[in-house]
Design a protein around this motif. Structure first.
Motif, short mmCIF file in Angstrom:
data_model
loop_
_atom_site.label_atom_id
_atom_site.label_comp_id
_atom_site.label_asym_id
_atom_site.label_seq_id
_atom_site.Cartn_x
_atom_site.Cartn_y
_atom_site.Cartn_z
N ILE A 207 56.51 10.29 3.28
CA ILE A 207 55.49 9.27 3.00
C ILE A 207 54.20 9.58 3.75
N ASP A 208 54.32 10.10 4.98
CA ASP A 208 53.13 10.44 5.77
C ASP A 208 52.45 11.69 5.22
N LEU A 209 53.25 12.65 4.75
CA LEU A 209 52.68 13.84 4.11
C LEU A 209 51.92 13.43 2.84
N TRP A 210 52.48 12.49 2.11
CA TRP A 210 51.83 11.98 0.89
C TRP A 210 50.49 11.33 1.22
N ARG A 211 50.46 10.49 2.22
CA ARG A 211 49.22 9.78 2.58
C ARG A 211 48.13 10.77 3.00
N LYS A 212 48.52 11.80 3.76
CA LYS A 212 47.54 12.80 4.19
C LYS A 212 47.05 13.64 3.01
N ALA A 213 47.97 14.06 2.14
CA ALA A 213 47.61 14.96 1.05
C ALA A 213 46.77 14.27 -0.02
N THR A 214 47.04 12.99 -0.28
CA THR A 214 46.37 12.28 -1.37
C THR A 214 45.22 11.40 -0.91
N GLY A 215 45.21 11.06 0.38
CA GLY A 215 44.19 10.13 0.87
C GLY A 215 44.41 8.70 0.38
N ARG A 216 45.62 8.41 -0.09
CA ARG A 216 45.94 7.07 -0.61
C ARG A 216 46.66 6.29 0.49
N PRO A 217 45.97 5.31 1.10
CA PRO A 217 46.58 4.56 2.21
C PRO A 217 47.59 3.52 1.76
N ALA A 218 47.57 3.18 0.48
CA ALA A 218 48.47 2.15 -0.03
C ALA A 218 49.29 2.70 -1.18
N GLY A 219 50.28 1.91 -1.61
CA GLY A 219 51.14 2.33 -2.70
C GLY A 219 52.26 3.22 -2.20
N PHE A 220 53.31 3.34 -3.02
CA PHE A 220 54.49 4.09 -2.60
C PHE A 220 54.89 5.10 -3.66
N PRO A 221 54.82 6.40 -3.33
CA PRO A 221 55.37 7.41 -4.24
C PRO A 221 56.87 7.22 -4.34
N VAL A 222 57.43 7.58 -5.47
CA VAL A 222 58.82 7.24 -5.77
C VAL A 222 59.73 8.45 -5.67
N HIS A 223 60.89 8.23 -5.08
CA HIS A 223 61.91 9.27 -5.05
C HIS A 223 62.92 9.06 -6.18
N VAL A 224 63.38 7.83 -6.35
CA VAL A 224 64.42 7.54 -7.34
C VAL A 224 63.92 6.54 -8.38
N CYS A 225 64.20 6.83 -9.64
CA CYS A 225 63.84 5.93 -10.74
C CYS A 225 65.07 5.72 -11.63
N TYR A 226 64.91 4.84 -12.61
CA TYR A 226 65.98 4.61 -13.59
C TYR A 226 65.60 5.24 -14.92
N LEU A 227 66.58 5.89 -15.53
CA LEU A 227 66.40 6.53 -16.84
C LEU A 227 67.38 5.92 -17.83
N VAL A 228 66.91 5.72 -19.05
CA VAL A 228 67.77 5.24 -20.13
C VAL A 228 67.64 6.22 -21.30
N HIS A 229 68.77 6.55 -21.91
CA HIS A 229 68.74 7.46 -23.06
C HIS A 229 67.98 6.80 -24.20
N ASN A 230 67.15 7.57 -24.89
CA ASN A 230 66.30 7.02 -25.95
C ASN A 230 67.11 6.30 -27.03
N GLU A 231 68.23 6.88 -27.40
CA GLU A 231 69.03 6.28 -28.48
C GLU A 231 69.54 4.90 -28.10
N PHE A 232 70.04 4.78 -26.87
CA PHE A 232 70.54 3.48 -26.41
C PHE A 232 69.39 2.47 -26.27
N LEU A 233 68.25 2.97 -25.77
CA LEU A 233 67.10 2.10 -25.56
C LEU A 233 66.55 1.58 -26.89
N THR A 234 66.54 2.41 -27.90
CA THR A 234 66.07 1.99 -29.22
C THR A 234 66.93 0.87 -29.78
N LYS A 235 68.24 0.99 -29.58
CA LYS A 235 69.16 -0.02 -30.08
C LYS A 235 69.23 -1.25 -29.19
N ASN A 236 68.92 -1.06 -27.91
CA ASN A 236 69.06 -2.15 -26.92
C ASN A 236 67.83 -2.22 -26.03
#
Length: 330
Positions: A207-236
């Protein structure tokens, strides 16, 4: 023969069950298979153990996948499961490789860190030049930290240090313990276990490397996200909102009931309680949903990964296409 009174009474009771909100929701929303990494450190453990998708009306089947993320991605690609948690960078890589998926929400901020051996004489990131550094080179954490260090400090970890390739996080811990390397590039909770044992110190957190490299003092870069298969998402399509709501509930337990959260994480990861407690305190931020400001930060992450070669597709240079094709916002 059943009496008229008993028949009417049982019919009323059955009708009450059928009309109960939870029953109607479960019947209406159906089944979903959610798989997640055993060491994902994303709050998905809490969704599982508290059956938070069930509380949002789904008949959920949960599975824990040990080891590296590749097999978990394969499970989604082959439609053996409907949704997974995954490294955001690897999710983008899978997308450009043709896996039919959408990012529906986020789970946790970056978890990586550079850990220096306690007696290696390292006090600054720049001190790594020429030193032996262990890393699992193919992981998104290594690529992210390499890119951020190159952008923020102007040197390349892969070229300006002596990289010792490890196959898994425990290998790095062993190398550091034997003093065969001066530092490791890893992620929670492995990093915290090394520090807890007194073998290493935090040289820099992602997170500190991110703040230095981007100059963005706020916000949080993401490590983990949720993925849903397109076929399931289309139906649900409702699964996107409900998975985000379940993650929000998990985050509330994480911060509001820390003892329960630690108990669940320890049960799933099989790590010692003291390691989980330290990792809990060192966690940057548990997240949920996909708000505008988070999407903006994610687009910056993708741009950096494209700039430094981890991602190849031209889509990562087009924010409108990213929003339209890669993300799904309920």
């Amino acid at each position: 023969m059943i009496s008229r009174r008993r028949f009417i009474g049982s019919s009323v009771a059955t009708a009450a069950v059928l009309s109960a909100p939870g029953f109607v929701r479960a019947q209406g929303k159906g089944k979903v298979k959610l798989a997640y990494l055993q060491l994902g450190w994303a709050g998905t453990e809490i969704i599982h153990k508290e059956d938070l998708l069930g509380k949002h009306g789904w008949q959920a089947e949960y599975s824990v996948v040990p080891g590296a993320p590749g097999p978990l991605l394969n499970q989604l690609a082959s439609k053996n499961v409907d949704a997974i948690d995954m490294s955001f960078a690897l999710a983008a890589k899978a997308f450009e490789d043709g896996v039919p998926l959408k990012v529906t929400g986020v789970a946790t901020a970056v978890l990586g860190a550079i850990i220096a051996r306690k007696d290696a004489g390292l006090s600054r990131v720049e001190d790594l030049k020429g030193r032996k550094v262990a890393a699992v080179v193919g992981t998104s954490t290594f690529f992210d930290i390499r890119a951020l260090t190159l952008k923020g400090y102007g040197f390349d970890l892969q070229k300006d240090t002596q990289i010792v390739t490890a196959t898994a996080p425990p290998d790095m811990v062993t190398l550091l313990g034997k003093k065969e390397v001066d530092a490791i590039i890893a992620w929670q909770p492995i990093t915290d276990s090394v520090v807890l044992r007194g073998e290493g110190v935090y040289l820099a957190k992602q997170i500190d490397l991110w703040r230095k490299a981007t100059g963005r003092p706020a916000g949080f870069p993401v490590h983990v996200c949720y993925l849903v298969h397109n076929e399931f998402l289309t139906k649900n399509p409702g699964i996107a909102r409900d998975l985000n709501d379940a993650q929000r509930d998990a985050v509330e337990i994480w911060y509001g009931k820390p003892e329960r959260a630690i108990e669940i994480v320890q049960d799933v990861t099989k790590l010692p309680k003291e390691v989980v407690q330290v990792a809990y305190k060192e966690t940057v931020k548990m997240l949920s949903g996909l708000p505008d400001e988070q999407v903006d930060t994610l687009i910056v992450q993708l741009k950096i990964n494209k700039e430094f070669g981890f991602l190849k597709s031209d889509i990562w240079e087009n924010p409108d296409r990213i929003r339209r094709e890669f993300f799904y916002r309920a």
